[in-house]
Design a protein around this motif. Structure first.
Motif, mmCIF file in Angstrom:
data_model
loop_
_atom_site.group_PDB
_atom_site.id
_atom_site.type_symbol
_atom_site.label_atom_id
_atom_site.label_comp_id
_atom_site.label_asym_id
_atom_site.label_seq_id
_atom_site.Cartn_x
_atom_site.Cartn_y
_atom_site.Cartn_z
ATOM 1 N N ALA A 242 0.834 -1.209 0.000
ATOM 2 C CA ALA A 242 0.000 0.000 0.000
ATOM 3 C C ALA A 242 0.868 1.260 0.000
ATOM 4 O O ALA A 242 0.562 2.237 -0.692
ATOM 5 N N ASN A 243 1.953 1.239 0.763
ATOM 6 C CA ASN A 243 2.834 2.397 0.790
ATOM 7 C C ASN A 243 3.473 2.625 -0.579
ATOM 8 O O ASN A 243 3.559 3.763 -1.052
ATOM 9 N N LYS A 244 3.871 1.552 -1.213
ATOM 10 C CA LYS A 244 4.470 1.658 -2.552
ATOM 11 C C LYS A 244 3.465 2.199 -3.563
ATOM 12 O O LYS A 244 3.784 3.077 -4.367
ATOM 13 N N ASP A 245 2.241 1.693 -3.507
ATOM 14 C CA ASP A 245 1.218 2.058 -4.488
ATOM 15 C C ASP A 245 0.552 3.402 -4.229
ATOM 16 O O ASP A 245 0.163 4.088 -5.171
ATOM 17 N N ARG A 246 0.392 3.779 -2.943
ATOM 18 C CA ARG A 246 -0.472 4.913 -2.629
ATOM 19 C C ARG A 246 0.158 6.053 -1.845
ATOM 20 O O ARG A 246 -0.238 7.201 -2.002
ATOM 21 N N PHE A 247 1.078 5.752 -0.933
ATOM 22 C CA PHE A 247 1.483 6.785 0.017
ATOM 23 C C PHE A 247 2.909 7.298 -0.181
ATOM 24 O O PHE A 247 3.148 8.491 -0.067
ATOM 25 N N GLY A 248 3.870 6.432 -0.412
ATOM 26 C CA GLY A 248 5.254 6.842 -0.638
ATOM 27 C C GLY A 248 5.942 7.434 0.582
ATOM 28 O O GLY A 248 6.829 8.276 0.441
ATOM 29 N N PHE A 249 5.564 7.002 1.785
ATOM 30 C CA PHE A 249 6.203 7.489 3.005
ATOM 31 C C PHE A 249 7.520 6.763 3.246
ATOM 32 O O PHE A 249 7.737 5.649 2.776
ATOM 33 N N ASP A 250 8.389 7.397 4.016
ATOM 34 C CA ASP A 250 9.652 6.797 4.431
ATOM 35 C C ASP A 250 9.359 5.898 5.636
ATOM 36 O O ASP A 250 9.299 6.373 6.769
ATOM 37 N N LEU A 251 9.139 4.624 5.369
ATOM 38 C CA LEU A 251 8.821 3.655 6.416
ATOM 39 C C LEU A 251 10.069 2.834 6.713
ATOM 40 O O LEU A 251 10.747 2.382 5.796
ATOM 41 N N ARG A 252 10.314 2.581 8.014
ATOM 42 C CA ARG A 252 11.519 1.856 8.386
ATOM 43 C C ARG A 252 11.276 0.665 9.293
ATOM 44 O O ARG A 252 12.109 -0.227 9.354
ATOM 45 N N GLU A 253 10.165 0.655 10.039
ATOM 46 C CA GLU A 253 9.966 -0.431 10.995
ATOM 47 C C GLU A 253 8.533 -0.459 11.514
ATOM 48 O O GLU A 253 7.744 0.443 11.246
ATOM 49 N N PHE A 254 8.265 -1.504 12.258
ATOM 50 C CA PHE A 254 7.037 -1.653 13.020
ATOM 51 C C PHE A 254 7.470 -1.737 14.477
ATOM 52 O O PHE A 254 7.910 -2.780 14.939
ATOM 53 N N SER A 255 7.405 -0.614 15.186
ATOM 54 C CA SER A 255 7.946 -0.515 16.542
ATOM 55 C C SER A 255 6.966 -0.933 17.627
ATOM 56 O O SER A 255 7.339 -0.988 18.790
ATOM 57 N N GLU A 256 5.740 -1.185 17.259
ATOM 58 C CA GLU A 256 4.719 -1.524 18.240
ATOM 59 C C GLU A 256 4.007 -2.805 17.820
ATOM 60 O O GLU A 256 3.835 -3.074 16.642
ATOM 61 N N SER A 257 3.583 -3.542 18.801
ATOM 62 C CA SER A 257 2.813 -4.761 18.551
ATOM 63 C C SER A 257 1.439 -4.414 17.992
ATOM 64 O O SER A 257 0.833 -3.421 18.402
ATOM 65 N N PRO A 258 0.938 -5.233 17.068
ATOM 66 C CA PRO A 258 -0.458 -5.047 16.659
ATOM 67 C C PRO A 258 -1.365 -5.236 17.872
ATOM 68 O O PRO A 258 -1.102 -6.075 18.730
ATOM 69 N N GLN A 259 -2.414 -4.443 17.930
ATOM 70 C CA GLN A 259 -3.352 -4.566 19.035
ATOM 71 C C GLN A 259 -4.743 -4.853 18.508
ATOM 72 O O GLN A 259 -5.141 -4.329 17.476
ATOM 73 N N VAL A 260 -5.445 -5.720 19.202
ATOM 74 C CA VAL A 260 -6.846 -5.978 18.899
ATOM 75 C C VAL A 260 -7.667 -5.151 19.877
ATOM 76 O O VAL A 260 -7.456 -5.215 21.095
ATOM 77 N N ALA A 261 -8.570 -4.346 19.335
ATOM 78 C CA ALA A 261 -9.496 -3.561 20.148
ATOM 79 C C ALA A 261 -10.836 -4.272 20.172
ATOM 80 O O ALA A 261 -11.325 -4.741 19.130
ATOM 81 N N ILE A 262 -11.413 -4.341 21.356
ATOM 82 C CA ILE A 262 -12.690 -5.004 21.566
ATOM 83 C C ILE A 262 -13.669 -3.942 22.055
ATOM 84 O O ILE A 262 -13.502 -3.380 23.153
#
Length: 183
Positions: free
Chosen positions: A70-90
């Motif tokens: 998605a970043n490649k196709d749509r946003f073009g942001f400088d992304l380097r990592e995923f510093s946080e765990s995915p969270q499920v919200a209930i």
């Protein structure tokens, strides 16, 4: 203008059910199930971080691939990592589950580096009412797709909310891609 990007069927209904079952089966001390005890007028939800739930590594791998494309196709942001765990919200109707208007960029060092927000719809939309993810990229409010397995991606600085769940329970997973702070 950067807006909402949707990926229908990013996860199958069956994969969403596997994720939900793993969350239900995980002991709370492993999954860090936390009821938010702050200002309920702003947010009322419970959270589970999936990096502490056994067998969920494949989920993060898929999320990384989706954000990368998605970043490649749509946003073009400088992304380097995923510093946080995915969270499920209930979000439970029984307690007025919701999350008022906010952006995902905050003052903490990690939150300040959030660039893209990804939200995976885990619930079957027939199992709850209300609970719409709304995004405001400008003056218009967009409603994210509610189909189970759909992914919505948007810049983390974009205002968004989850409207009150009026019946049932809504489950969604959020992860953030990080890079240098916006200038």
């Amino acid at each position: 203008m950067f807006t909402l990007h949707s990926i229908p069927n990013a996860f199958t209904n069956g994969e969403c059910e596997v994720i939900l079952k793993a969350l239900f089966d995980a002991p709370t001390d492993e999954a860090r199930l936390i009821g938010q005890k702050r200002d309920y007028s702003h947010r009322n939800s419970e959270l589970v971080w999936i990096d502490e739930v056994a067998g969920m590594e494949w989920v993060m791998e898929r999320l990384i691939d989706l954000v990368r494309q998605a970043n490649k196709d749509r946003f073009g942001f400088d992304l380097r990592e995923f510093s946080e765990s995915p969270q499920v919200a209930i979000y439970k109707a029984s307690v007025g589950g919701h999350f008022s208007w906010h952006s995902d960029i905050g003052s903490s060092p990690t939150a300040a580096r959030r660039k893209l927000t990804l939200v995976l719809q885990l619930s079957d939309p027939e199992t709850y009412e209300g609970g719409n993810l709304e995004i405001m990229p400008g003056t218009k409010i967009l409603t994210a797709e509610r189909a189970q397995g759909c992914v919505s991606i948007f810049p983390s600085f974009t205002l968004h909310q989850v409207t009150a769940v009026t019946s049932g329970t809504r489950y969604s997973m959020t992860v953030w891609a990080h890079g240098p702070p916006f200038q």
